[in-house]
Design an enzyme around this catalytic site. Structure first.
Site: not given
Ligand code: APR
Length: 314
Positions: A11-12, A14, A36, A93, A125, A156, A180
């Protein structure tokens, strides 16, 4: 740094791009593949070139290539998987299962064929379901398949605690367990500001507001940006990869395949793990109070619900 290390980023987009930037900058690997799908191959190659040129300014020699050929990922020490579609505003999600399930199955089959020795960190996700399906499909040992969620959720939580207490985030320790999502479990006994209980610095109401904000932490960013977060997710996965590659024996909250720990088995959920040269070397069982146990059960039930959807989808 090891001159021999290779990390493939499946996965290229963000997160993939930010992962490559951080890996190159920290010299965690000498070779990075930004992988990708074929329609995104040119894009991946362009991003890789931009990042390599960035290295010329920042003085690192990490080789970064873009590719849609799984053969280029062969020999990877680590695979970090972000393949899939991120959330859009208003989406949960869980809404991503139907889209991302065929993608993780495709990735698992190719990873098994081309990268049989790699440690895998899943970010896609819904995390607990995607990492479950990756491991079920590959049948790889649980030591080599972990999900990234707890490091991010804990970060967070730490940030919000630091801001409320007017303390440095460097001094804040916190641990978030469970799935999550909205049912994640903050462990207050593990939540300190340089060893002092965080509750000394704020009221119960302020703490409750921080916990609520942490639970919705991903959604808050999706609402603001229109897509999901990528800087902190990338940093979280890089810290897990570094713990493995450098045999750091860090205790990090990761989604791990439970085999009886905390009374659960057969699915992935966020628990404290020792991450070292053996991968996910051990699930650390910490004492939880009754409230935390109840919250963990709620979280486990939510995760099992989504795993049931995965199991029922062929
Ligand atoms: N193999 C490899 N890459 C794929 C595949 C596949 N089978 N299917 C999709 N992709 C790629 C997309 O083409 C896209 O470039 O995955 C990339 C995802 O990038 P972004 O859309 O920018 O998403 P990102 O923000 O990186 O998030 C990825 O991580 O946090 C989760 O919810 C998030 O599931 C999402 C994932």
């Amino acid at each position: 740094m090891s001159k021999q290390r290779k990390i493939s980023l499946i996965g290229a987009g963000n997160i993939g791009g930010e992962l490559a930037a951080q890996i190159a900058r920290t010299q965690l690997a000498s070779e990075v593949v930004l992988f990708d799908i074929p329609v995104k191959e040119e894009f991946a190659k362009g991003k890789a070139l931009d990042l390599e040129q960035n290295g010329a300014i920042n003085c690192h020699d990490c080789r970064i290539i873009g590719s849609s050929n799984w053969a280029d990922c062969a020999g990877s020490d680590v695979l970090i998987i972000t393949a899939g579609i991120p959330r859009k505003p208003g989406q949960d999600r869980k809404d991503l299962v139907a889209t991302n399930l065929p993608i993780i199955r495709n990735v698992a089959d190719n990873a098994k064929e081309h990268c049989p020795g790699a440690l895998v960190i899943v970010i896609s996700n819904p995390l607990d379901a995607m990492v479950y399906e990756f491991q079920r499909r590959t049948e790889w040992p649980r030591e080599r398949v972990v999900g990234m969620a707890g490091v991010l959720d804990s970060a967070r939580f730490r940030l919000f605690l630091a801001r409320q207490a007017n303390a440095s985030v460097k001094d804040v320790r916190a641990m978030v367990l469970g799935g999550h999502g909205d049912t994640m479990v903050p462990v207050m006994s593990a939540c300190t500001i340089n060893g002092i209980a965080a509750t000394e610095f704020m009221s119960a109401e302020q703490l409750d507001a921080i916990i609520a904000r942490t639970r919705k932490g991903g959604g808050e960013i999706v609402g603001l940006m229109g897509t999901s977060a990528y800087y902190a997710p990338a940093s979280s996965a890089v810290s897990m990869a570094a713990a493995y590659l450098n045999d750091e024996k860090r205790i990090l909250p990761c989604a791990a395949l439970l085999q009886g720990e905390y009374g659960y088995e057969g699915f992935f959920m966020g628990v404290p793990c020792i991450i070292g040269g053996g991968g996910m070397e051990k699930v650390v069982e910490i004492s939880l109070n009754d409230d935390e146990k109840t919250m963990l059960e709620t979280s486990a039930n939510a995760v099992k619900g989504i795993v049931d959807i995965v199991n029922a989808t062929t």
